[in-house]
Design an enzyme around this catalytic site. Structure first.
Site, mmCIF file in Angstrom:
data_model
loop_
_atom_site.group_PDB
_atom_site.id
_atom_site.type_symbol
_atom_site.label_atom_id
_atom_site.label_comp_id
_atom_site.label_asym_id
_atom_site.label_seq_id
_atom_site.Cartn_x
_atom_site.Cartn_y
_atom_site.Cartn_z
ATOM 1 N N GLU A 178 0.831 -1.215 0.000
ATOM 2 C CA GLU A 178 0.000 0.000 0.000
ATOM 3 C C GLU A 178 0.864 1.263 0.000
ATOM 4 O O GLU A 178 1.189 1.801 1.058
ATOM 5 C CB GLU A 178 -0.925 0.006 1.233
ATOM 6 C CG GLU A 178 -1.853 1.214 1.278
ATOM 7 C CD GLU A 178 -2.679 1.317 2.566
ATOM 8 O OE1 GLU A 178 -2.390 0.567 3.536
ATOM 9 O OE2 GLU A 178 -3.594 2.137 2.602
ATOM 10 N N LYS A 220 -2.579 -2.092 -2.972
ATOM 11 C CA LYS A 220 -3.593 -1.217 -2.388
ATOM 12 C C LYS A 220 -3.199 0.201 -2.778
ATOM 13 O O LYS A 220 -2.197 0.741 -2.298
ATOM 14 C CB LYS A 220 -3.653 -1.395 -0.860
ATOM 15 C CG LYS A 220 -4.674 -0.471 -0.185
ATOM 16 C CD LYS A 220 -5.091 -0.989 1.180
ATOM 17 C CE LYS A 220 -5.914 0.032 1.936
ATOM 18 N NZ LYS A 220 -6.558 -0.495 3.126
#
Ligand code: 5MM
Length: 343
Positions: A178, A220
């Site tokens: 992420e 992500k």
């Protein structure tokens, strides 16, 4: 490393119509969220709140997995079951946040580097063996500002994410990487595009450098969007077009899937943006959600108003937002549907 297990788990995470709930707020973040609704951030209140979320009936129709925090994965529901078992029984995957947070990057004022590699192999082994964790998450923070992000910050974070991802795959845990480009600030959408593209390209270069299997990895991502305080806010069409353009320019097509964070967008805005992206053709990856605030906010507010009496109503709100986001993963959401909510 068993690539079949990694691929299977990654596919399950982004299965059609499904996405992730990020419930991995560290205690300081949880404190902020609870302060905003007037609930004391005690261990028992955190447990009770997560109990409300995770025991929502029917959640498994829209949610493939939940990211838990270290404290939560060790806690039990009100009926005495361990939280990861509550998820597994319902066919949802337990995930775990394994970074230990974004710390100031030395010699780079205003920039952060995420830490947590020390002892990670041992922690992953425990999460897997004792708690059945199937996937993990590591969040890097990239800030847009005067002269930032620097190449040094992007490189340091991308390298750490790649080492984290390799450690996960070593024990058949799917890594979610992420790299969040923050929405804070008054920058234009073009600046967000530039920072996101640079960050993603570096991230995938580092992942390749550590031999991470992309079919067993999930990205992500933050959406490409103007800063929260920008004079000109981005339209839904613009966010969808620029985000997909940026992903296509920087993400290899063999990646298993992309899930988005909401990053401070409104609940309905995050759903609408995801929906618009899924209306576009020729996108090589499933595009889904991994929201924290945009999926939990209505439920949190309702629960906070009466933490014992409002459990059912709060769960209704969580289920509704999960359903809306599930529809958005298929491009089948419309804002008219918001009128049907009962919370
Ligand atoms: C739930 O918040 C996560 C953990 O943050 P901290 O380590 O700072 O407590 C966070 O990583 C979250 O999973 C993502 O940022 C997505 O959350 P939003 O609210 O942006 O959708």
């Amino acid at each position: 490393m068993n690539t079949d297990i990694l691929k299977k788990t990654a596919k399950q995470i982004v299965a059609s119509g499904k996405g992730i709930i990020a419930a991995d707020e560290s205690n300081p973040t949880c404190q902020k969220r609870f302060d905003a609704v007037g609930v004391a951030c005690t261990e028992e209140n955190r447990r009770a709140y997560r109990d409300m979320l995770l025991t929502t009936e029917g959640l498994e129709h829209y949610v493939s997995g939940v990211i838990l925090y270290d404290e939560t994965i060790r806690q039990r529901s009100s009926t005495g079951e361990r939280f990861p078992d509550v998820l597994t029984k319902k066919g949802m995957l337990p995930g775990i946040k394994v970074d230990i947070g974004a710390k100031d990057l030395a010699l780079h004022s205003g920039e952060k580097v995420t830490e947590g590699l020390d002892g990670l192999r041992e922690r992953l082994a425990e999460y897997k063996k004792t708690y059945g964790a199937m996937f993990a998450k590591w969040r890097a923070v990239i800030t847009i500002g005067d002269g930032i992000p620097t190449d040094a910050c992007i490189h340091a974070n991308a390298h750490a994410m790649a080492r984290y991802a390799a450690l996960c795959q070593e024990v058949d845990i799917v890594p979610i990487v992420e790299p969040e480009v923050l929405i804070d600030g008054n920058h234009m959408i073009e600046a967000c595009y530039e920072a996101t593209e640079k960050t993603l390209k570096k991230t995938f270069e580092e992942l390749a450098g550590q031999d991470v299997i992309l079919e067993g990895t999930i990205l992500k991502a933050s959406m490409v969007i103007a800063g929260k305080k920008a004079a000109k806010q981005s339209s839904v069409e613009e966010v969808a077009r620029e985000t997909v353009r940026c992903l296509k320019a920087s993400v290899p097509s063999d990646l298993a899937g992309v899930v988005f964070l909401s990053g401070g967008q409104g609940d309905e805005q995050a759903t609408a943006n995801l929906n618009e992206m899924n209306k576009l053709e020729g996108v090589p990856w499933p595009l889904s959600f991994s929201y924290a605030r945009a999926i939990q906010n209505p439920a949190l507010k309702i629960w906070a108003a009466d933490t014992k009496g409002n459990i059912g109503k709060a769960q209704e709100a969580l289920l509704f937002r999960s359903k809306m986001n599930s529809l958005a993963t298929m491009g089948k959401y419309s804002d008219d549907m918001e009128k049907r909510r009962t919370y």
